[in-house]
Design a protein around this motif. Sequence first.
Motif: not given
Length: 68
Positions: A43-50
Amino acid sequence: MSSLFLALSWENPWPGIAVASLNLIVTLSLVGVSLLLGVAISVLAWAHALAEREPAPVPHAAERRRFA
């Protein structure tokens, strides 16, 4: 020495059952923590990419009507 442990386990199986259940609880706890960490990291990686993504350019209304 192992025959002594074997004799004790034949007389009273409860300590072995207690150790087995403790092992099961520890195993399930570790699996749960690892799953939670995996979900949190993804989830943190997804939010960072977003957050890093460039916004897509919006075409003007006049350019969109050209093909209609």
